[in-house]
Design a protein around this motif. Structure first.
Motif, PDB file in Angstrom:
ATOM      1  N   ILE A   2       0.836  -1.200   0.000  1.00 59.40           N
ATOM      2  CA  ILE A   2       0.000   0.000   0.000  1.00 59.40           C
ATOM      3  C   ILE A   2       0.869   1.249   0.000  1.00 59.40           C
ATOM      4  O   ILE A   2       0.503   2.284  -0.578  1.00 59.40           O
ATOM      5  CB  ILE A   2      -0.936  -0.011   1.233  1.00 59.40           C
ATOM      6  CG1 ILE A   2      -1.939  -1.166   1.118  1.00 59.40           C
ATOM      7  CG2 ILE A   2      -1.683   1.313   1.369  1.00 59.40           C
ATOM      8  CD1 ILE A   2      -2.769  -1.394   2.370  1.00 59.40           C
ATOM      9  N   ALA A   3       2.054   1.145   0.620  1.00 60.57           N
ATOM     10  CA  ALA A   3       2.967   2.304   0.702  1.00 60.57           C
ATOM     11  C   ALA A   3       3.545   2.697  -0.651  1.00 60.57           C
ATOM     12  O   ALA A   3       4.185   3.751  -0.762  1.00 60.57           O
ATOM     13  CB  ALA A   3       4.108   2.009   1.673  1.00 60.57           C
ATOM     14  N   THR A   4       3.321   1.875  -1.688  1.00 57.16           N
ATOM     15  CA  THR A   4       3.727   2.273  -3.038  1.00 57.16           C
ATOM     16  C   THR A   4       2.610   3.053  -3.741  1.00 57.16           C
ATOM     17  O   THR A   4       2.801   3.519  -4.864  1.00 57.16           O
ATOM     18  CB  THR A   4       4.093   1.042  -3.894  1.00 57.16           C
ATOM     19  OG1 THR A   4       2.932   0.216  -4.075  1.00 57.16           O
ATOM     20  CG2 THR A   4       5.196   0.226  -3.208  1.00 57.16           C
ATOM     21  N   LEU A  28      -7.191  -5.089  -5.174  1.00 54.77           N
ATOM     22  CA  LEU A  28      -8.103  -4.352  -4.295  1.00 54.77           C
ATOM     23  C   LEU A  28      -7.920  -2.842  -4.447  1.00 54.77           C
ATOM     24  O   LEU A  28      -8.892  -2.078  -4.375  1.00 54.77           O
ATOM     25  CB  LEU A  28      -7.882  -4.774  -2.838  1.00 54.77           C
ATOM     26  CG  LEU A  28      -8.278  -6.216  -2.492  1.00 54.77           C
ATOM     27  CD1 LEU A  28      -7.848  -6.570  -1.076  1.00 54.77           C
ATOM     28  CD2 LEU A  28      -9.783  -6.416  -2.656  1.00 54.77           C
ATOM     29  N   LEU A  29      -6.682  -2.410  -4.669  1.00 58.18           N
ATOM     30  CA  LEU A  29      -6.436  -0.979  -4.878  1.00 58.18           C
ATOM     31  C   LEU A  29      -7.098  -0.480  -6.157  1.00 58.18           C
ATOM     32  O   LEU A  29      -7.579   0.666  -6.218  1.00 58.18           O
ATOM     33  CB  LEU A  29      -4.929  -0.705  -4.929  1.00 58.18           C
ATOM     34  CG  LEU A  29      -4.186  -0.678  -3.593  1.00 58.18           C
ATOM     35  CD1 LEU A  29      -2.685  -0.643  -3.813  1.00 58.18           C
ATOM     36  CD2 LEU A  29      -4.620   0.514  -2.745  1.00 58.18           C
ATOM     37  N   GLU A  30      -7.121  -1.314  -7.178  1.00 58.57           N
ATOM     38  CA  GLU A  30      -7.751  -0.923  -8.436  1.00 58.57           C
ATOM     39  C   GLU A  30      -9.267  -0.858  -8.304  1.00 58.57           C
ATOM     40  O   GLU A  30      -9.927   0.015  -8.875  1.00 58.57           O
ATOM     41  CB  GLU A  30      -7.369  -1.914  -9.540  1.00 58.57           C
ATOM     42  CG  GLU A  30      -5.923  -1.784 -10.003  1.00 58.57           C
ATOM     43  CD  GLU A  30      -5.597  -2.745 -11.124  1.00 58.57           C
ATOM     44  OE1 GLU A  30      -6.553  -3.356 -11.668  1.00 58.57           O
ATOM     45  OE2 GLU A  30      -4.416  -2.892 -11.458  1.00 58.57           O
ATOM     46  N   ILE A  31      -9.844  -1.801  -7.549  1.00 58.55           N
ATOM     47  CA  ILE A  31     -11.296  -1.838  -7.386  1.00 58.55           C
ATOM     48  C   ILE A  31     -11.775  -0.757  -6.424  1.00 58.55           C
ATOM     49  O   ILE A  31     -12.758  -0.053  -6.684  1.00 58.55           O
ATOM     50  CB  ILE A  31     -11.750  -3.222  -6.868  1.00 58.55           C
ATOM     51  CG1 ILE A  31     -11.464  -4.294  -7.906  1.00 58.55           C
ATOM     52  CG2 ILE A  31     -13.236  -3.215  -6.524  1.00 58.55           C
ATOM     53  CD1 ILE A  31     -11.861  -5.672  -7.462  1.00 58.55           C
ATOM     54  N   PHE A  32     -11.076  -0.636  -5.301  1.00 59.27           N
ATOM     55  CA  PHE A  32     -11.475   0.330  -4.284  1.00 59.27           C
ATOM     56  C   PHE A  32     -10.430   1.445  -4.228  1.00 59.27           C
ATOM     57  O   PHE A  32     -10.178   2.124  -5.193  1.00 59.27           O
ATOM     58  CB  PHE A  32     -11.600  -0.358  -2.922  1.00 59.27           C
ATOM     59  CG  PHE A  32     -12.477  -1.580  -2.919  1.00 59.27           C
ATOM     60  CD1 PHE A  32     -13.847  -1.471  -3.136  1.00 59.27           C
ATOM     61  CD2 PHE A  32     -11.942  -2.845  -2.715  1.00 59.27           C
ATOM     62  CE1 PHE A  32     -14.665  -2.590  -3.148  1.00 59.27           C
ATOM     63  CE2 PHE A  32     -12.746  -3.974  -2.728  1.00 59.27           C
ATOM     64  CZ  PHE A  32     -14.111  -3.856  -2.942  1.00 59.27           C
ATOM     65  N   ASN A  33      -9.880   1.627  -3.062  1.00 63.66           N
ATOM     66  CA  ASN A  33      -8.733   2.505  -2.823  1.00 63.66           C
ATOM     67  C   ASN A  33      -8.006   1.900  -1.629  1.00 63.66           C
ATOM     68  O   ASN A  33      -8.318   0.787  -1.208  1.00 63.66           O
ATOM     69  CB  ASN A  33      -9.170   3.958  -2.558  1.00 63.66           C
ATOM     70  CG  ASN A  33     -10.216   4.047  -1.436  1.00 63.66           C
ATOM     71  OD1 ASN A  33     -10.271   3.185  -0.541  1.00 63.66           O
ATOM     72  ND2 ASN A  33     -11.057   5.060  -1.485  1.00 63.66           N
ATOM     73  N   TRP A  34      -7.027   2.604  -1.058  1.00 68.58           N
ATOM     74  CA  TRP A  34      -6.274   1.984   0.037  1.00 68.58           C
ATOM     75  C   TRP A  34      -7.149   1.721   1.248  1.00 68.58           C
ATOM     76  O   TRP A  34      -6.927   0.758   1.982  1.00 68.58           O
ATOM     77  CB  TRP A  34      -5.051   2.840   0.403  1.00 68.58           C
ATOM     78  CG  TRP A  34      -5.327   4.181   1.019  1.00 68.58           C
ATOM     79  CD1 TRP A  34      -5.433   5.374   0.377  1.00 68.58           C
ATOM     80  CD2 TRP A  34      -5.506   4.469   2.412  1.00 68.58           C
ATOM     81  NE1 TRP A  34      -5.675   6.389   1.272  1.00 68.58           N
ATOM     82  CE2 TRP A  34      -5.711   5.860   2.531  1.00 68.58           C
ATOM     83  CE3 TRP A  34      -5.513   3.688   3.564  1.00 68.58           C
ATOM     84  CZ2 TRP A  34      -5.934   6.493   3.753  1.00 68.58           C
ATOM     85  CZ3 TRP A  34      -5.727   4.316   4.792  1.00 68.58           C
ATOM     86  CH2 TRP A  34      -5.926   5.689   4.882  1.00 68.58           C
ATOM     87  N   GLY A  79     -10.283   0.790   1.095  1.00 69.26           N
ATOM     88  CA  GLY A  79     -11.020  -0.416   0.743  1.00 69.26           C
ATOM     89  C   GLY A  79     -10.207  -1.679   0.969  1.00 69.26           C
ATOM     90  O   GLY A  79     -10.772  -2.740   1.277  1.00 69.26           O
ATOM     91  N   VAL A  80      -8.888  -1.571   0.822  1.00 64.00           N
ATOM     92  CA  VAL A  80      -8.017  -2.716   1.104  1.00 64.00           C
ATOM     93  C   VAL A  80      -8.147  -3.116   2.568  1.00 64.00           C
ATOM     94  O   VAL A  80      -8.301  -4.305   2.893  1.00 64.00           O
ATOM     95  CB  VAL A  80      -6.547  -2.389   0.769  1.00 64.00           C
ATOM     96  CG1 VAL A  80      -5.638  -3.542   1.207  1.00 64.00           C
ATOM     97  CG2 VAL A  80      -6.381  -2.119  -0.716  1.00 64.00           C
TER      98      VAL A  80
END
Length: 429
Positions: free
Chosen positions: A48-50, A177-183, A185-186
């Motif tokens: 997520i930090a990327t 999950l990042l593509e579908i939601f955002n961080w 949402g992960v």
């Protein structure tokens, strides 16, 4: 008083073991799944930090040491949590403690999803660390209760593979999950996995011991109970024997080195690939899959070998030598592809050392005390290694974005751990 291994092989061999195999069909799959979710929780923040949005929202842009602090805070609280969970697992049982832990870590990822700033996010990681500390003592306790000594290497190799499969698929899962939601949402997805998927399995399917499970046949129960490490007398009160053992403290140090390397690489390997080596996010995920995917098969093979030979330390010694060699060669060879493959190979060997350190604890601890003694080992090791990701982040900054100094740090750690395994090898482990 010395521990006695009860091994009635002659009796067992005369029985026709009914192949109910509940221990393999129920206990192992549940532990494996929970460990996969556990690792997604732990190292997901490194991926997520990327994400630029996450870095901006949490004010972490161009601050690798602060990103490392998120992992270090988790590890430090993780270490503290062991001192509580170990005795609790031995007293109240792995099943009950597992249910409480799963609820708490689901709560922590929910807090992370709602975090308005870095401070709240940091607090959520601390809660996660304390709650997930239950998993090592309860997994070892369940392994000791459900498996004879002759099968524990293989049994541990399967659920310890959860610590490998999690990182192996984390790039794909978190990116998806990042593509579908955002961080945010992960983190909500991780909450769902803990509360809705894993908690019911622990609460309704898993049993504390084979004697509590009606599906276990008398033959399977006898097979399990015939090969255990126990005190000669149930009235034995020698609780500190293993704590006075040099071997125990050598294992503490080797496990500390393992955690330095494991969480240091789990935190920084994605950034090493995407930032230092300029790989795409997809390529980064594939290389993570390569490193951790190979580890799955190597760890299973190693587990089978140590069950056959009962010699564990030599595997740890060779692995730490290999880790040091890989990082030294990576520093000397000027090739992006070779460097990445060497780091992948180092990750494989780090995962072998995890199996070995925990395997030796089963040779040291009796069944009814393995929870607290494994927790003590993990607690001390986690606290000592908690600053590893932060140290590596700081060394990356000192190196102006290069990973040379952080990798040399792991070389020193590996050499020191090799010395501990030499001692354990000479003591017969």
């Amino acid at each position: 008083m010395e521990n006695v291994r009860i091994n009635t092989k002659a009796v067992v061999s005369s029985l026709q073991i009914k192949k109910t195999s509940v221990r393999w069909k129920t206990v192992i799959p549940i532990l494996l799944l929970v460990w996969i979710v556990n690792m997604l929780d732990k190292i997901g923040v490194g991926i997520i930090a990327t994400n630029k949005t996450f870095l901006i929202d949490m004010h972490l842009t161009n601050n690798p040491a602060l990103v490392g602090t998120l992992v270090s805070a988790l590890l430090f609280s993780y270490g503290i949590g062991f001192f509580f969970w170990g005795p609790l697992v031995d007293k109240f049982g792995a099943k009950r403690c597992g249910c409480i832990a799963l609820f708490l870590w689901g709560l922590s990822t929910g807090i992370a999803a709602l975090a308005p700033n870095f401070t709240v996010l940091l607090i959520s990681r601390i809660i996660l660390g304390v709650s997930e500390a239950a998993l090592w003592p309860l997994s070892n306790s369940l392994t000791a209760r459900w498996f004879p000594l002759s099968e524990r290497g293989r049994a541990k190799s399967f659920w310890i593979n959860g610590t490998i499969i999690g990182p192996a698929i984390s790039g794909f899962v978190i990116d998806f999950l990042l593509e579908i939601f955002n961080w945010r949402g992960v983190f909500w997805s991780l909450t769902f996995l803990a509360i809705v998927v894993c908690l019911p399995l622990f609460g309704f399917i898993l049993k504390e011991s084979p004697t509590d499970d009606k599906r276990v046949s008398p033959e399977e129960l006898h097979y399990i109970e015939s090969d255990q490490l126990t005190y000669p007398s149930s009235n034995n009160s020698s609780n500190n024997g293993v704590l006075k053992s040099l071997s125990f403290w050598m294992v503490v140090l080797t496990n500390t080195a393992t955690l330095f390397a494991f969480f240091g690489l789990a935190t920084w390997f994605p950034s090493y690939l995407s930032i230092a080596k300029h790989f795409s996010r997809q390529a980064t995920s594939y290389y993570m899959l390569l490193a951790y995917g190979i580890s799955i098969f190597v760890v299973i093979y190693t587990g089978r070998q140590i069950d056959k030979t009962r010699k564990k330390a030599i595997w740890g010694l060779r692995s730490f030598w290999g880790i040091a060699t890989c990082f030294i060669l990576a520093a000397l060879i000027d090739s992006v592809m070779v460097d990445v493959l060497l780091v992948c190979l180092a990750i494989v060997m780090v995962n072998i050392t995890t199996l070995i350190s925990h395997g030796i604890t089963h040779s040291l601890s009796v069944t009814n005390r393995i929870g607290r003694e494994n927790a003590l080992m993990m607690g001390i090791a986690s606290i000592l290694s908690a600053f590893g990701p932060t140290i590596m982040g700081a060394l990356i900054k000192v190196g102006n974005g290069t990973y040379l100094y952080s990798f040399m740090f792991l070389v020193v750690v590996s050499i020191l751990a090799s010395g501990c395994f030499i001692v354990l090898k000479r003591r017969g482990y």
